[in-house]
Motif scaffolding. Structure first.
Motif, PDB file in Angstrom:
ATOM      1  N   GLY A   3      20.984  51.684 -24.488  1.00  0.00           N
ATOM      2  CA  GLY A   3      20.331  50.637 -25.279  1.00  0.00           C
ATOM      3  C   GLY A   3      21.015  49.297 -25.087  1.00  0.00           C
ATOM      4  O   GLY A   3      22.222  49.182 -25.273  1.00  0.00           O
ATOM      5  N   PRO A   4      20.278  48.247 -24.706  1.00  0.00           N
ATOM      6  CA  PRO A   4      20.885  46.923 -24.530  1.00  0.00           C
ATOM      7  C   PRO A   4      21.252  46.292 -25.868  1.00  0.00           C
ATOM      8  O   PRO A   4      20.546  46.462 -26.859  1.00  0.00           O
ATOM      9  CB  PRO A   4      19.787  46.122 -23.826  1.00  0.00           C
ATOM     10  CG  PRO A   4      18.512  46.774 -24.254  1.00  0.00           C
ATOM     11  CD  PRO A   4      18.844  48.241 -24.432  1.00  0.00           C
ATOM     12  N   LYS A   5      22.370  45.584 -25.897  1.00  0.00           N
ATOM     13  CA  LYS A   5      22.793  44.809 -27.066  1.00  0.00           C
ATOM     14  C   LYS A   5      22.792  45.638 -28.343  1.00  0.00           C
ATOM     15  O   LYS A   5      22.234  45.257 -29.376  1.00  0.00           O
ATOM     16  CB  LYS A   5      21.897  43.581 -27.238  1.00  0.00           C
ATOM     17  CG  LYS A   5      21.966  42.608 -26.075  1.00  0.00           C
ATOM     18  CD  LYS A   5      21.065  41.405 -26.310  1.00  0.00           C
ATOM     19  CE  LYS A   5      21.125  40.442 -25.121  1.00  0.00           C
ATOM     20  NZ  LYS A   5      20.236  39.265 -25.317  1.00  0.00           N
ATOM     21  N   GLY A   6      23.410  46.805 -28.266  1.00  0.00           N
ATOM     22  CA  GLY A   6      23.559  47.617 -29.458  1.00  0.00           C
ATOM     23  C   GLY A   6      22.362  48.445 -29.839  1.00  0.00           C
ATOM     24  O   GLY A   6      22.387  49.160 -30.851  1.00  0.00           O
ATOM     25  N   GLN A   7      21.267  48.373 -29.077  1.00  0.00           N
ATOM     26  CA  GLN A   7      20.100  49.188 -29.391  1.00  0.00           C
ATOM     27  C   GLN A   7      20.335  50.632 -28.983  1.00  0.00           C
ATOM     28  O   GLN A   7      21.264  50.953 -28.255  1.00  0.00           O
ATOM     29  CB  GLN A   7      18.868  48.628 -28.682  1.00  0.00           C
ATOM     30  CG  GLN A   7      18.448  47.250 -29.160  1.00  0.00           C
ATOM     31  CD  GLN A   7      17.190  46.764 -28.466  1.00  0.00           C
ATOM     32  OE1 GLN A   7      16.440  47.560 -27.916  1.00  0.00           O
ATOM     33  NE2 GLN A   7      16.955  45.462 -28.487  1.00  0.00           N
ATOM     34  N   GLY A  26       5.092  49.963 -24.326  1.00  0.00           N
ATOM     35  CA  GLY A  26       5.321  50.442 -22.969  1.00  0.00           C
ATOM     36  C   GLY A  26       6.634  51.157 -22.757  1.00  0.00           C
ATOM     37  O   GLY A  26       6.996  51.467 -21.622  1.00  0.00           O
ATOM     38  N   ARG A  27       7.375  51.437 -23.840  1.00  0.00           N
ATOM     39  CA  ARG A  27       8.672  52.107 -23.673  1.00  0.00           C
ATOM     40  C   ARG A  27       8.464  53.579 -23.382  1.00  0.00           C
ATOM     41  O   ARG A  27       7.487  54.188 -23.813  1.00  0.00           O
ATOM     42  CB  ARG A  27       9.525  51.921 -24.933  1.00  0.00           C
ATOM     43  CG  ARG A  27       9.852  50.456 -25.228  1.00  0.00           C
ATOM     44  CD  ARG A  27      10.889  50.359 -26.342  1.00  0.00           C
ATOM     45  NE  ARG A  27      11.228  48.964 -26.613  1.00  0.00           N
ATOM     46  CZ  ARG A  27      10.911  48.318 -27.718  1.00  0.00           C
ATOM     47  NH1 ARG A  27      10.229  48.925 -28.662  1.00  0.00           N
ATOM     48  NH2 ARG A  27      11.264  47.063 -27.894  1.00  0.00           N
ATOM     49  N   ARG A  28       9.442  54.171 -22.680  1.00  0.00           N
ATOM     50  CA  ARG A  28       9.331  55.568 -22.271  1.00  0.00           C
ATOM     51  C   ARG A  28      10.297  56.432 -23.048  1.00  0.00           C
ATOM     52  O   ARG A  28      11.386  56.020 -23.423  1.00  0.00           O
ATOM     53  CB  ARG A  28       9.635  55.708 -20.786  1.00  0.00           C
ATOM     54  CG  ARG A  28       8.738  54.918 -19.869  1.00  0.00           C
ATOM     55  CD  ARG A  28       9.017  55.268 -18.428  1.00  0.00           C
ATOM     56  NE  ARG A  28      10.451  55.322 -18.133  1.00  0.00           N
ATOM     57  CZ  ARG A  28      10.974  55.919 -17.070  1.00  0.00           C
ATOM     58  NH1 ARG A  28      10.191  56.520 -16.217  1.00  0.00           N
ATOM     59  NH2 ARG A  28      12.275  55.915 -16.857  1.00  0.00           N
ATOM     60  N   GLY A  29       9.874  57.697 -23.257  1.00  0.00           N
ATOM     61  CA  GLY A  29      10.781  58.676 -23.816  1.00  0.00           C
ATOM     62  C   GLY A  29      11.073  58.471 -25.295  1.00  0.00           C
ATOM     63  O   GLY A  29      10.396  57.736 -26.003  1.00  0.00           O
ATOM     64  N   ALA A  30      12.131  59.165 -25.757  1.00  0.00           N
ATOM     65  CA  ALA A  30      12.488  59.168 -27.174  1.00  0.00           C
ATOM     66  C   ALA A  30      13.776  58.401 -27.402  1.00  0.00           C
ATOM     67  O   ALA A  30      14.667  58.371 -26.546  1.00  0.00           O
ATOM     68  CB  ALA A  30      12.652  60.610 -27.652  1.00  0.00           C
ATOM     69  N   THR A  31      13.877  57.793 -28.590  1.00  0.00           N
ATOM     70  CA  THR A  31      15.130  57.136 -28.958  1.00  0.00           C
ATOM     71  C   THR A  31      16.137  58.177 -29.413  1.00  0.00           C
ATOM     72  O   THR A  31      15.784  59.315 -29.756  1.00  0.00           O
ATOM     73  CB  THR A  31      14.909  56.131 -30.091  1.00  0.00           C
ATOM     74  OG1 THR A  31      14.513  56.848 -31.276  1.00  0.00           O
ATOM     75  CG2 THR A  31      13.843  55.114 -29.727  1.00  0.00           C
ATOM     76  N   ASP A  32      17.389  57.776 -29.465  1.00  0.00           N
ATOM     77  CA  ASP A  32      18.450  58.679 -29.906  1.00  0.00           C
ATOM     78  C   ASP A  32      18.169  59.182 -31.315  1.00  0.00           C
ATOM     79  O   ASP A  32      18.337  60.373 -31.611  1.00  0.00           O
ATOM     80  CB  ASP A  32      19.788  57.933 -29.857  1.00  0.00           C
ATOM     81  CG  ASP A  32      20.968  58.831 -30.160  1.00  0.00           C
ATOM     82  OD1 ASP A  32      21.302  59.670 -29.304  1.00  0.00           O
ATOM     83  OD2 ASP A  32      21.541  58.703 -31.271  1.00  0.00           O
ATOM     84  N   ARG A  92      17.709  55.720 -24.875  1.00  0.00           N
ATOM     85  CA  ARG A  92      16.430  56.415 -24.782  1.00  0.00           C
ATOM     86  C   ARG A  92      16.551  57.525 -23.751  1.00  0.00           C
ATOM     87  O   ARG A  92      17.279  57.402 -22.757  1.00  0.00           O
ATOM     88  CB  ARG A  92      15.300  55.459 -24.398  1.00  0.00           C
ATOM     89  CG  ARG A  92      15.075  54.320 -25.366  1.00  0.00           C
ATOM     90  CD  ARG A  92      13.825  53.529 -25.009  1.00  0.00           C
ATOM     91  NE  ARG A  92      12.627  54.254 -25.366  1.00  0.00           N
ATOM     92  CZ  ARG A  92      11.987  54.113 -26.539  1.00  0.00           C
ATOM     93  NH1 ARG A  92      12.446  53.268 -27.438  1.00  0.00           N
ATOM     94  NH2 ARG A  92      10.889  54.806 -26.808  1.00  0.00           N
ATOM     95  N   TYR A  93      15.794  58.603 -23.980  1.00  0.00           N
ATOM     96  CA  TYR A  93      15.846  59.772 -23.117  1.00  0.00           C
ATOM     97  C   TYR A  93      14.436  60.083 -22.612  1.00  0.00           C
ATOM     98  O   TYR A  93      13.472  60.099 -23.379  1.00  0.00           O
ATOM     99  CB  TYR A  93      16.421  60.968 -23.880  1.00  0.00           C
ATOM    100  CG  TYR A  93      17.711  60.642 -24.585  1.00  0.00           C
ATOM    101  CD1 TYR A  93      18.889  60.417 -23.875  1.00  0.00           C
ATOM    102  CD2 TYR A  93      17.751  60.534 -25.972  1.00  0.00           C
ATOM    103  CE1 TYR A  93      20.082  60.111 -24.522  1.00  0.00           C
ATOM    104  CE2 TYR A  93      18.941  60.228 -26.632  1.00  0.00           C
ATOM    105  CZ  TYR A  93      20.087  60.003 -25.901  1.00  0.00           C
ATOM    106  OH  TYR A  93      21.260  59.689 -26.555  1.00  0.00           O
ATOM    107  N   THR A 143       7.615  63.256 -25.999  1.00  0.00           N
ATOM    108  CA  THR A 143       7.561  61.794 -25.882  1.00  0.00           C
ATOM    109  C   THR A 143       7.485  61.347 -24.424  1.00  0.00           C
ATOM    110  O   THR A 143       6.975  60.257 -24.139  1.00  0.00           O
ATOM    111  CB  THR A 143       8.792  61.157 -26.536  1.00  0.00           C
ATOM    112  OG1 THR A 143       9.982  61.702 -25.969  1.00  0.00           O
ATOM    113  CG2 THR A 143       8.806  61.407 -28.036  1.00  0.00           C
ATOM    114  N   SER A 144       7.960  62.182 -23.517  1.00  0.00           N
ATOM    115  CA  SER A 144       7.915  61.818 -22.100  1.00  0.00           C
ATOM    116  C   SER A 144       6.514  61.936 -21.512  1.00  0.00           C
ATOM    117  O   SER A 144       6.119  61.149 -20.657  1.00  0.00           O
ATOM    118  CB  SER A 144       8.883  62.699 -21.290  1.00  0.00           C
ATOM    119  OG  SER A 144      10.210  62.499 -21.697  1.00  0.00           O
TER     120      SER A 144
END
Length: 984
Positions: free
Chosen positions: A545-549, A498-504, A552-553, A489-490
């Protein structure tokens, strides 16, 4: 649950022997039409045999349709016209173009052999469905002419293929006639003669398939290098003629490969670029662009290409059951799979059946993220990566080492040089320096070649020594799998939005195994180990993650601003690019004198242009509308604008498929230029990339980089706005010059770079020049009378009002109803018109506001006829009634009628007459015309100078010498009128 209870994929599936022989490498994954047709001995690939080609080819919908169209054209007899003659493959590198060309070659060269394979059967069945009857199995024995331009050098021929031929046309003839020298000589001189080329093809008396592969390899920089202007001119003329001849020749099909300019990274000279544009116009005009594969075809293509047979249903079902239990319970479900918001989680069983032995999570990434990247070579790159992966994992499984039941995004073994280099060289990483950085990162931070090094690999091996870790045997590479998923994902720098990397959740899902001993808490612990600042991956960046989100790695290589921008450009999809152009267009549109501006967005559901306009709600009553059409779906010029023109024609109530409309006359359409849209799309991609760069962590943490990124984003925005304005060069509107002329679409094109159809004021000025609109303050009583017809008298005022918005012969009003009301009032006050009620009685009008344009009772009346008493003194005094203005019919009637002379006295002469004329004269070497026209304009000057002209409307177009053009243009501008000057 233990994996031993399910037959693993490496036992259930048989990898094709050619992949095993090459240790996971597919040497011929980049197919070559040249080698398939002309290869000999060791250069002749397996797919040169039609049976083997059919065996490894999955009959995707797009490929089946393409070959079926060619089959109909060749074997359809008199019904060959049900298929287009010229088909163009314009996909980027690795999109399956060569594969399709070879399929077309086998279809025509060995139709009986190919017809026995799955793809051949699917093609013939689809052709029968289209045609309504079966085709002859041999397709009437077609002849095939192959011009592999990627293996042809201009001016340097190969005797065994080309004989005495030198030019491209001569090579074509030599192949067409199979080396028949006498027939070759007969036609050799006719390289640009469409009819002669068609005659040469027809002389074979059999169907003919022409395949021209990679046209730009020959016509791009190839022709520049030959240094022979005559040969270059002949080759260009031949290709133009061939594209025309094919469409005119029965039972002839042509498949042309030329990558679209916006997908082709090749750098061309100015002359090469000119040749490309010329060929693109011809292909757009004569041919139909077709695709070969869709992203959703990947799974089926991969399975057919890598494995010798499909999996048994019971094996797939058993594998699904193993995973389902873990996926449907507890925190794995609520905190991982539900949090992914991925479509494959809801239909897991169906998706596994489609993607087996690959995990739907990995296939979703390949189909929806990898395939959308500009540099990624779609099918070709995917096959390389996945073939190397299954070979490496099969070797593990056969030796008793652990391998996953489904191959997910964490299971691509980066310890395998073949796998790692296939990923790095796939096009997912566009920058060479970044490729080197990620290669080093994979070997040092994840797993080494010998699997005894690498931070993540060592985390796993150290965990294996802990007897308390009960799940280690069923998941011995958990950390490596987590790190590999983050790696994948990186390298796709900017993902969705436009987000980077993988979510938890993505990383946890990548580490999952169908063993209840490996719980959610264990996955959490693995990720903590991988991200530990002291012992975890050195290159990893964690973004809370902002506001409970979710967190990301991302694996960082400390990219520069330029590298970031380049990487971000590859993440932007066509839909995102077109959406930002639409948003900018809507914002940049200025209403000007128009009552309303309306932006019509392209259809996201694949609706045709006509249906988009039908549902756009553009038919508004009594409003002049500037209707701006989304360039994603509507453009003009470049030979590809028929759908746009037909849609606009239907929207204004013209043509065979016209839409119901009442107010079409007051709708004016602003349309972008096709070629300018290309430039706007490039800049939109650059702007979105600049926007996304501002959001990444490297930019935010570096003040200098952030400052530069802001400046570049602002410059990209300015350039995009300028280009979008320039792109909107065209204006379409419904016109009818006079009552006797038919209604038709008229057009204005702005050649001046400072003008744009997004500016309502500029568009209105152009309409004034065309006689479609009145300028501000020019719609007077005189102008009103000029536009009235006999049938307008006696009409209700509301009908008269509406006619200025729904009658094409009447120009649009700058001030709308206010202009009409003022002109009516002036005409009534001057005695030129009357306002009467339903019984014909005159209604007194003492103010503009008293004219009710919505009234059906009030009507437009002519002035009263002359009365014998009007010239006599009134009983109240000696003053006579003042003379009236001339009537709208130009008869010079006065309210005083016939005067004292009684009925025998003739009416006075008319005070004004209308003159309308047009002039079209050639002034070259024609002194008589010049003198006569000069006298006419001198007399016209005298009339205007004396004040004898009360109303003037019209336009003049003339060709003058360059020495006087600027002076004339400046004088016209002094009048406040727009003027267009262009070189001839």
């Amino acid at each position: 649950m233990k994996q031993s209870g399910v037959t693993p994929w490496w036992k259930a599936l048989r990898i094709r022997p050619e992949i095993l022989d090459a240790s996971g490498s597919i040497a011929d994954v980049q197919m070559s039409l040249y080698h398939a047709v002309y290869g000999t001995e060791d250069q002749r690939p397996q797919y040169a045999d039609a049976s083997y080609y059919g065996e490894i080819t999955h009959p995707t919908g797009a490929l089946t349709d393409l070959l079926a169209r060619i089959a109909i054209r060749l074997g359809g007899g008199d019904e060959h016209t049900k298929s287009p003659a010229l088909l163009r493959l314009d996909q980027g590198m690795g999109g399956g173009k060569s594969h399709a060309c070879i399929g077309a070659y086998h279809l025509a060269k060995a139709p009986l052999k190919l017809g026995k394979t799955d793809v051949g059967k699917a093609v013939l069945e689809h052709a029968e469905t289209i045609l309504g009857r079966p085709l002859p199995k041999n397709l009437e024995n077609p002849h095939v002419v192959v011009l592999p331009c990627d293996n042809m050098t201009p001016g340097a021929t190969v005797e065994e293929h080309d004989g005495p031929a030198k030019s491209l046309y001569e090579r074509f003839l030599w192949r067409l006639f199979d080396g028949d020298y006498s027939r070759y000589i007969t036609y050799r001189e006719h390289f640009s003669n469409v009819s002669k080329i068609s005659e040469a093809i027809r002389s074979l008396d059999k169907p003919v398939l022409i395949i021209v592969d990679e046209i730009m390899n020959y016509f791009g920089n190839g022709l520049d290098g030959v240094g022979d202007e005559a040969l270059t001119a002949q080759d260009q003329a031949f290709m133009r003629a061939l594209l025309d001849a094919v469409t005119k020749t029965p039972r002839t099909a042509m498949l042309a490969v030329m990558i679209a300019s916006d997908k082709d990274s090749i750098s061309l000279s100015p002359e090469g670029e000119r040749r490309r544009l010329d060929l693109e116009r011809l292909l757009d005009r004569n041919g139909k662009p077709v695709g070969v594969h869709e992203n959703d075809d990947f799974a089926a293509i991969l399975r057919r290409r890598i494995f010798a047979q499909p999996p048994a249903k019971e094996v797939v079902d058993a594998t699904v059951r193993e995973y389902n239990e873990a996926m449907s319970n507890g925190p794995w479900k609520t905190k991982v799979y539900d949090a992914l918001h991925a479509p494959w989680t809801a239909n897991f069983g169906e998706e596994v059946s489609r993607t087996y032995p690959f995990h739907p999570q990995l296939m979703h990434m390949a189909e929806h993220e990898w395939a959308n990247r500009t540099g990624f070579q779609k099918v070709r790159s995917t096959i390389k990566v996945f073939a190397a992966t299954v070979f490496a994992l099969q070797q593990r499984g056969k030796t008793g080492a652990w391998a996953p039941l489904l191959i997910g995004p964490g299971d691509l073994p980066l310890s395998s040089t073949q796998v790692r280099e296939s990923i790095i060289g796939s096009g997912l990483i566009s920058d060479t320096k970044t490729q080197n950085n990620y290669r080093s990162l994979a070997q040092n931070d994840i797993v080494g070649v010998k699997e005894t090094s690498g931070t993540a690999r060592l985390l796993d091996t150290n965990r294996g020594a802990d007897e308390d870790v009960l799940w280690h045997r069923s998941n011995p590479r958990a950390a490596e799998r987590a790190a590999t998923a983050i790696f994948l994902t990186s390298i796709v720098s900017g993902r969705s939005q436009g987000r980077r990397g993988a979510t938890d959740a993505e990383v946890k899902a990548a580490t999952a195994v169908p063993d209840p001993a490996y719980m959610f808490a264990d996955a959490d612990a693995v990720i903590k180990d991988v991200t530990d600042p002291e012992t975890g991956l050195v290159s990893i960046e964690t973004t809370p993650g902002p506001k409970g989100q979710q967190a990301r790695y991302f694996l960082s290589t400390s990219q520069t601003l330029v590298m970031l921008q380049r990487a971000m450009r590859d993440t932007i999809t066509d839909a995102e690019r077109d959406t930002v152009i639409a948003d900018f267009t809507e914002r940049l549109t200025e209403t000007g004198p128009f009552d309303r501006k309306q932006f019509v967005r392209a259809s996201a559901e694949g609706q045709a242009p006509r249906e988009v306009l039908a549902s756009a709600g553009i038919d508004d009553a009594r409003l002049s509308r500037l209707v701006v059409l989304d360039p994603a779906q509507f453009t003009l010029r470049n030979g590809a604008d028929r759908a746009t023109r037909d849609a606009v024609q239907a929207a204004v109530g013209l043509g065979a498929e016209k839409l119901p409309t009442r107010w079409a006359s007051s709708a004016v359409f602003a349309v972008a230029n096709t070629q300018q849209r290309h430039a706007a799309r490039r800049l939109a991609t650059a702007y979105l990339a600049a926007e996304r760069v501002l959001g990444v962590q490297e930019t935010q943490d570096d003040d200098d980089m952030k400052s530069k990124a802001v400046a570049e984003r602002n410059e990209a925005k300015r350039s995009l706005e300028t280009t979008i304005k320039r792109a909107f060069q065209h204006v379409l509107f419904l016109a009818q010059p006079d009552d006797d002329a038919p209604r038709a679409i008229d057009e204005v094109t702005f050649d001046d770079k400072t003008e744009t159809a997004l500016n309502g004021a500029i568009v209105w000025k152009a309409l004034v020049e065309k006689g479609k609109a009145f300028d501000q303050g020019t719609f007077t009583a005189k102008a009103l009378l000029h536009n009235l017809r006999e049938t307008d008298y006696g009409r209700p005022l509301d009908e008269l009002r509406d006619s200025f918005w729904n009658t094409p012969r009447l120009p649009l009003l700058h001030g709308g109803q206010n202009d009409l009301r003022q002109a009516l009032f002036e005409a009534v006050q001057a005695g030129l018109l009357r306002i009467v009620d339903g019984e014909g009685e005159e209604v007194a009008v003492t103010g503009v506001s008293e004219i009710n344009l919505s009234s059906q009772r009030l009507r437009l009346g002519k002035p009263l006829p002359p009365s014998p008493h009007d010239d006599e003194p009134s009983s109240g005094g000696t003053e006579s009634t003042p003379e009236s203005e001339p009537s709208p019919e130009g008869k010079g009637e006065r309210r005083g009628g016939q005067g004292r002379g009684g009925e025998d006295e003739a009416p006075p002469a008319p005070q004004e007459k209308q003159i309308a004329f047009s002039v079209t004269q050639s002034m070259l070497n024609n002194t008589g015309n010049s003198e006569a026209l000069s006298q006419l304009f001198r007399q016209l000057y005298d009339v205007i100078d004396r004040g004898d002209v009360s109303f003037l409307q019209g336009s003049i177009q003339m060709v003058v010498s360059s020495q006087v053009a600027d002076g004339l243009a400046e004088r016209i501008r002094e009048l406040g009128s727009p003027v267009h000057v262009r070189d001839m």
